[in-house]
Design an enzyme around this catalytic site. Sequence first.
Site, PDB file in Angstrom:
ATOM      1  N   GLY A  70      -5.180  -4.771   5.029  1.00 41.28           N
ATOM      2  CA  GLY A  70      -4.302  -5.816   4.249  1.00 41.28           C
ATOM      3  C   GLY A  70      -4.702  -7.172   4.471  1.00 41.28           C
ATOM      4  O   GLY A  70      -4.843  -8.523   3.539  1.00 41.28           O
ATOM      5  N   ARG A  71      -5.434  -7.746   5.998  1.00 41.06           N
ATOM      6  CA  ARG A  71      -5.940 -10.290   5.726  1.00 41.06           C
ATOM      7  C   ARG A  71      -7.445  -9.783   5.634  1.00 41.06           C
ATOM      8  O   ARG A  71      -7.702 -10.881   4.598  1.00 41.06           O
ATOM      9  CB  ARG A  71      -5.922 -10.014   7.077  1.00 41.06           C
ATOM     10  N   GLU A 102      -4.261 -12.625  14.378  1.00 40.17           N
ATOM     11  CA  GLU A 102      -3.720 -10.933  14.043  1.00 40.17           C
ATOM     12  C   GLU A 102      -4.875 -10.531  14.071  1.00 40.17           C
ATOM     13  O   GLU A 102      -4.658  -9.054  15.084  1.00 40.17           O
ATOM     14  CB  GLU A 102      -3.478 -10.931  12.505  1.00 40.17           C
ATOM     15  N   LYS A 128       8.048  -4.528  14.217  1.00 44.48           N
ATOM     16  CA  LYS A 128       8.908  -3.707  12.567  1.00 44.48           C
ATOM     17  C   LYS A 128       9.843  -2.245  14.408  1.00 44.48           C
ATOM     18  O   LYS A 128      10.785  -2.400  12.716  1.00 44.48           O
ATOM     19  CB  LYS A 128       7.743  -2.990  12.068  1.00 44.48           C
ATOM     20  N   LYS A 157       1.079  -1.025   0.365  1.00 41.19           N
ATOM     21  CA  LYS A 157      -0.093   0.000  -0.291  1.00 41.19           C
ATOM     22  C   LYS A 157       1.011   1.466  -0.268  1.00 41.19           C
ATOM     23  O   LYS A 157       0.323   2.852  -0.995  1.00 41.19           O
ATOM     24  CB  LYS A 157      -0.894   0.214   0.994  1.00 41.19           C
TER      25      LYS A 157
END
Length: 556
Positions: A267-268, A353, A512, A206
């Site tokens: 996202g998922r 998630e 991250k 994205k």
Amino acid sequence: MTDLSQSPAWVALKAHYDEIKDSHMRDLFREDPERFSRFSTSLNDILLDFSKNRITDTSFQLLLDLARQSDVEGWRDRMFSGDRVNCTESRAVLHTALRNRSNTPVLVDGENIMPKVNAVLEQMRGFTERVRSGEWRGYNGHRIQSIVNIGIGGSDLGPQVVCESMKPYAQRGLKAYFVSNADATHLVETLKQVEPETTLFIISSKSFTTQETMLNARSARQWFVDLVGNEKAVAKHFVAVSTNVEAAREFGIDPKNVFEFWDWVGGRYSLWSAIGLPIALYLGMDHFEDLLQGAHEMDQHFAQAPLEKNMPVILAMLGIWYNNFFDAQSHGIMPYSQYLQRLPAFLQQLDMESNGKTIDRDGHRVEYLTGPIIWGESGTNGQHAFFQLLHQGTKPVPSDFLIPCLSQNPLGLHHRVLVSNCLAQTRALMLGKKYTEAVEEMKAQGVSDEEINSVIAHKVFDGNKPSNTIMFKKLDPRTLGSILAMYEHKVFVQGVIWNINSFDQWGVEYGKVLAGQIQKDLAQLGQVDHHDSSTNGLINYRKHFYFNIKDYKKSD
């Protein structure tokens, strides 16, 4: 204590659990010949049999009472209408709009987003038809024969599970590969299987900044340029799914070949968007739209069916029953279809998630179990790996068994054997085997009394192990779309019950940040001492080998 565990519906369920926790499904079936017809429901060719669960009519109604008390219907309607149900990021959650085949208006901040959704679908159709027909060719005139999707998380697992599941519908001569891992091995081993002049790379990010994705993308680009010796050829072999058109252009991608999606697409939940470009290339746009149609039909079912017949709601509430009252901390996914071998991995991300949270929507720490551990394997392989634990282990594992009635590859007795194994496992898990039955069985085999006495305890199965069976006519794009959407809505309903936001993933983001700090330490000479002693020791151990082995290629 939180309000949920003190609520009337929860308290009633707890009292009911104490009453029936020792009941056996074997007895429930014997006492009720109509149990299957009452505890099953369907949509199109998909049948959900939930009769092999440790529930009675009272259990079922109390679970639905909890759903109503938690305002599942209200939250469902708010999600469909574009409200910002992702509260921590102040975003709408509208993956359902991506597959809105009825094309009814869907508003976000007063704007109907369907024209934008349809425009991207048209862009995808035009592009995929040019590639599949051979009109789009590589830099030296060769047809595209390989598609390499570079993404991670939902940008990888979603398209991958569909492409793997729908192989019978793929265009002959076209292969799809998926690269996600930061481990260079994933990319290197994939590139060994393709040729630069016949390969199309899809970079799915994205922001066009996702670390793992861009690491793989830049390495793939370098591999390509090194082999063809032409920077300009990148535009014929790389496209992007991203909102960052400028970054994609700097990479060498023609802005006309950047496919958009929006911040209300998680996202998922993104395979229904332009993230599904590898699906549309591999299967064709018509089949991709069949996938969307199947998901849309499940959306309508979820939005309109009464809770008593609502497949996502039923699956969700059964999961609550076992997770929160029977203390079952995992849930098995057992697809009896080799094509669905990646489904457990896809559902791991979707569920864990989404609902792996300890903080509720109001910022309070929950005092009850939330999302379960999702795991599984395709049948019959799982039977020879971990089913022993399901049958005789000490941990309760409610499971979903998925099986097509008709095979894509009818060959001899294969599918009859597959179906019989699937149904036998759910029956055995439910029934178990009594002591007297085990004795009679061994006597019929001529086993001596002495030997019976020595092993009989090992031959007894408690049974009473719950399962759902999801049976469907055939695994095709429309059916697969419905199944995936069913699980999406199941996860959403459970999040509503637990009062958590199923649409953020702050734990992933934290990892991250720490990885970025450690990456800098790994690149520097000298000992590190500013982390905890374990992390310091591990960093220094790796640096010892990295900086002291002379023939190691220090490229990272």
